[in-house]
Motif scaffolding. Structure first.
Motif, PDB file in Angstrom:
ATOM      1  N   ASP A   1       0.848  -1.196   0.000  1.00 43.77           N
ATOM      2  CA  ASP A   1       0.000   0.000   0.000  1.00 43.77           C
ATOM      3  C   ASP A   1       0.889   1.254   0.000  1.00 43.77           C
ATOM      4  N   SER A   2       0.249   2.423  -0.121  1.00 41.31           N
ATOM      5  CA  SER A   2       1.022   3.665  -0.280  1.00 41.31           C
ATOM      6  C   SER A   2       1.189   4.466   1.017  1.00 41.31           C
ATOM      7  N   LEU A   3       0.757   3.921   2.159  1.00 37.93           N
ATOM      8  CA  LEU A   3       0.770   4.733   3.398  1.00 37.93           C
ATOM      9  C   LEU A   3       2.156   5.292   3.713  1.00 37.93           C
ATOM     10  N   MET A   4       3.191   4.480   3.530  1.00 36.88           N
ATOM     11  CA  MET A   4       4.532   4.938   3.929  1.00 36.88           C
ATOM     12  C   MET A   4       5.183   5.856   2.896  1.00 36.88           C
ATOM     13  N   HIS A   5       4.453   6.197   1.821  1.00 36.21           N
ATOM     14  CA  HIS A   5       4.971   7.244   0.927  1.00 36.21           C
ATOM     15  C   HIS A   5       4.911   8.594   1.631  1.00 36.21           C
ATOM     16  N   PHE A   6       4.190   8.666   2.744  1.00 37.89           N
ATOM     17  CA  PHE A   6       3.904   9.960   3.381  1.00 37.89           C
ATOM     18  C   PHE A   6       4.536  10.109   4.761  1.00 37.89           C
ATOM     19  N   TYR A   7       5.341   9.147   5.199  1.00 40.55           N
ATOM     20  CA  TYR A   7       5.981   9.219   6.520  1.00 40.55           C
ATOM     21  C   TYR A   7       7.464   8.881   6.382  1.00 40.55           C
ATOM     22  N   PRO A   8       8.296   9.451   7.278  1.00 37.79           N
ATOM     23  CA  PRO A   8       9.750   9.194   7.182  1.00 37.79           C
ATOM     24  C   PRO A   8      10.148   7.881   7.874  1.00 37.79           C
ATOM     25  N   LEU A   9       9.649   6.764   7.363  1.00 36.18           N
ATOM     26  CA  LEU A   9       9.992   5.463   7.953  1.00 36.18           C
ATOM     27  C   LEU A   9      11.463   5.159   7.709  1.00 36.18           C
ATOM     28  N   VAL A  10      12.162   4.740   8.755  1.00 37.57           N
ATOM     29  CA  VAL A  10      13.560   4.311   8.583  1.00 37.57           C
ATOM     30  C   VAL A  10      13.577   2.793   8.621  1.00 37.57           C
ATOM     31  N   GLU A  11      14.116   2.186   7.560  1.00 33.52           N
ATOM     32  CA  GLU A  11      14.172   0.719   7.482  1.00 33.52           C
ATOM     33  C   GLU A  11      15.595   0.232   7.740  1.00 33.52           C
ATOM     34  N   THR A  12      15.723  -0.980   8.242  1.00 30.40           N
ATOM     35  CA  THR A  12      17.052  -1.582   8.410  1.00 30.40           C
ATOM     36  C   THR A  12      17.553  -2.037   7.038  1.00 30.40           C
ATOM     37  N   GLY A  13      18.831  -2.433   6.998  1.00 31.96           N
ATOM     38  CA  GLY A  13      19.415  -2.909   5.740  1.00 31.96           C
ATOM     39  C   GLY A  13      18.639  -4.085   5.170  1.00 31.96           C
ATOM     40  N   LEU A  14      18.292  -5.060   6.028  1.00 40.88           N
ATOM     41  CA  LEU A  14      17.574  -6.244   5.546  1.00 40.88           C
ATOM     42  C   LEU A  14      16.196  -5.846   5.024  1.00 40.88           C
ATOM     43  N   GLU A  15      15.525  -4.960   5.754  1.00 48.05           N
ATOM     44  CA  GLU A  15      14.181  -4.537   5.330  1.00 48.05           C
ATOM     45  C   GLU A  15      14.239  -3.897   3.933  1.00 48.05           C
ATOM     46  N   THR A  16      15.233  -3.022   3.730  1.00 48.82           N
ATOM     47  CA  THR A  16      15.371  -2.361   2.420  1.00 48.82           C
ATOM     48  C   THR A  16      15.672  -3.391   1.331  1.00 48.82           C
ATOM     49  N   GLN A  17      16.540  -4.350   1.675  1.00 42.28           N
ATOM     50  CA  GLN A  17      16.898  -5.377   0.672  1.00 42.28           C
ATOM     51  C   GLN A  17      15.678  -6.192   0.249  1.00 42.28           C
ATOM     52  N   VAL A  18      14.861  -6.566   1.228  1.00 41.88           N
ATOM     53  CA  VAL A  18      13.678  -7.376   0.905  1.00 41.88           C
ATOM     54  C   VAL A  18      12.721  -6.569   0.031  1.00 41.88           C
ATOM     55  N   GLY A  19      12.503  -5.296   0.388  1.00 45.40           N
ATOM     56  CA  GLY A  19      11.601  -4.449  -0.402  1.00 45.40           C
ATOM     57  C   GLY A  19      12.082  -4.302  -1.832  1.00 45.40           C
ATOM     58  N   THR A  20      13.387  -4.084  -1.987  1.00 48.96           N
ATOM     59  CA  THR A  20      13.950  -3.898  -3.330  1.00 48.96           C
ATOM     60  C   THR A  20      13.853  -5.189  -4.149  1.00 48.96           C
ATOM     61  N   ALA A  21      14.132  -6.318  -3.496  1.00 50.80           N
ATOM     62  CA  ALA A  21      14.069  -7.606  -4.204  1.00 50.80           C
ATOM     63  C   ALA A  21      12.627  -7.922  -4.610  1.00 50.80           C
ATOM     64  N   LEU A  22      11.680  -7.618  -3.736  1.00 54.13           N
ATOM     65  CA  LEU A  22      10.279  -7.896  -4.073  1.00 54.13           C
ATOM     66  C   LEU A  22       9.798  -6.983  -5.198  1.00 54.13           C
ATOM     67  N   GLN A  23      10.257  -5.739  -5.185  1.00 53.87           N
ATOM     68  CA  GLN A  23       9.901  -4.811  -6.269  1.00 53.87           C
ATOM     69  C   GLN A  23      10.337  -5.392  -7.619  1.00 53.87           C
ATOM     70  N   ALA A  24      11.577  -5.929  -7.649  1.00 55.05           N
ATOM     71  CA  ALA A  24      12.097  -6.499  -8.902  1.00 55.05           C
ATOM     72  C   ALA A  24      11.303  -7.743  -9.295  1.00 55.05           C
TER      73      ALA A  24
END
Ligand code: R1P
Ligand code: URA
Length: 290
Positions: free
Chosen positions: A140-163
């Motif tokens: 969903d788009s909720l976190m497009h509007f808040y300054p969420l800080v993600e850990t390295g693993l969290e960012t990696q999973v998001g990027t891999a799922l996007q691909a």
């Protein structure tokens, strides 16, 4: 001072959507999607001191084995979770008279437990199970509007799922509160929950409409991410958990999502008695809280 357009209070002093006063908030809040499920929880209480309702937000406050609990329905979707988490936080961490955020030393940390239903993505997460969410992944788009800080693993999973899905945005990923999950999730399956902005297309359900990409469900089911912390896969679907986990992190509240599995999308099953699956999850959670 927060203007009346930002911190909106009703004539009786209650917060705008939830229609609750600070006195209605216990340190532990049980949340459910379905307004009808509030009574399914509070029927176990020894006594009920307050019942209120506004739109999809039904609230009962009472005692279970001497412990004061607030149980509240949220309706469906992370847009509603934006309202619920911000208003619950305002009820404890904003002074409604001064219209000011309380000093950090006076701020309270709530314990918020979602008792929701869910569909499983994997054959080994069966109908009838309860899954406690470790990582929540938000489409969903909720976190497009808040300054969420993600850990390295969290960012990696998001990027891999996007691909994997070929998405035009990066899903957000949030690991929940490990302590609360261990305390209240003991005996449940542990897994990773995909929060979708819809029940049909975004969960790969086809009634009359096609879903794109055509192999969306297979891509989700077979998604894997390997890291030093181990393997990651997606276990189940629903529509709120990522919003809870992200806003819980941003606002400093302890949040757990418990998911009663009522559908299995790998096997095509739906629970013969979904109410009983939810009841078992409610009873077990109340016993652990007492
Ligand atoms: C869809 O049927 C709804 O069920 C799940 C989804 O997250 C969505 O809200 O949760 P609840 O049963 O708690 O509403
Ligand atoms: N809730 C969901 O969001 N999906 C399901 O499949 C079942 C319940």
């Amino acid at each position: 001072m927060l203007p009346s357009s930002e911190l909106i209070l009703n004539p009786d002093g209650s917060i705008y959507h939830l229609h609750l006063l600070p006195d209605h908030i216990s340190d532990t809040i049980l949340t459910v999607g379905d307004p009808g499920r509030v009574a399914q929880v509070s029927r176990h209480f020894d006594s009920i001191e307050f019942e209120g309702a506004h739109r999809e937000f039904v609230t009962h406050v009472g005692y279970y084995k001497g412990k004061r609990l607030t149980v509240l329905s949220t309706g469906m979707g992370t847009d509603n979770i934006d309202i619920v988490l911000n208003e619950l936080d305002a009820l404890v961490n904003i002074d409604f008279v001064a219209r000011a955020v309380r000093p950090v030393a006076e701020q309270l940390r709530l314990r918020i437990v979602r008792l929701g239903t869910s569909g499983s993505l994997q054959p080994d997460v069966p109908v009838g199970a309860v899954l406690a969410t470790e990582h929540a992944v938000g489409l969903d788009s909720l976190m497009h509007f808040y300054p969420l800080v993600e850990t390295g693993l969290e960012t990696q999973v998001g990027t891999a799922l996007q691909a994997t899905l070929g998405l035009p945005f990066t899903p957000y990923v949030v690991r929940g509160d490990d302590l609360l999950r261990e305390q209240l999730g003991a005996g449940a399956l542990m897994g990773n929950t995909l929060t979708c902005p819809g029940f049909y297309g975004p969960q790969g359900r086809r009634l009359r409409l096609d879903v794109t990409p055509a192999d969306y469900l297979d891509r989700l089911r077979s998604f894997r991410h390997q890291s030093a912390e181990g393997g990651f896969r997606l276990d189940n679907f629903e529509m709120e958990t990522a919003g809870y986990y992200a806003l819980g992190r941003l606002l400093g509240h302890q949040v757990l999502s418990l998911n009663a599995v009522v559908a299995n999308r790998a096997t095509g099953e739906f629970a013969a008695d979904a109410g009983a699956v939810v009841d078992a999850m409610i009873e077990r959670t109340l016993q652990r809280l007492a």
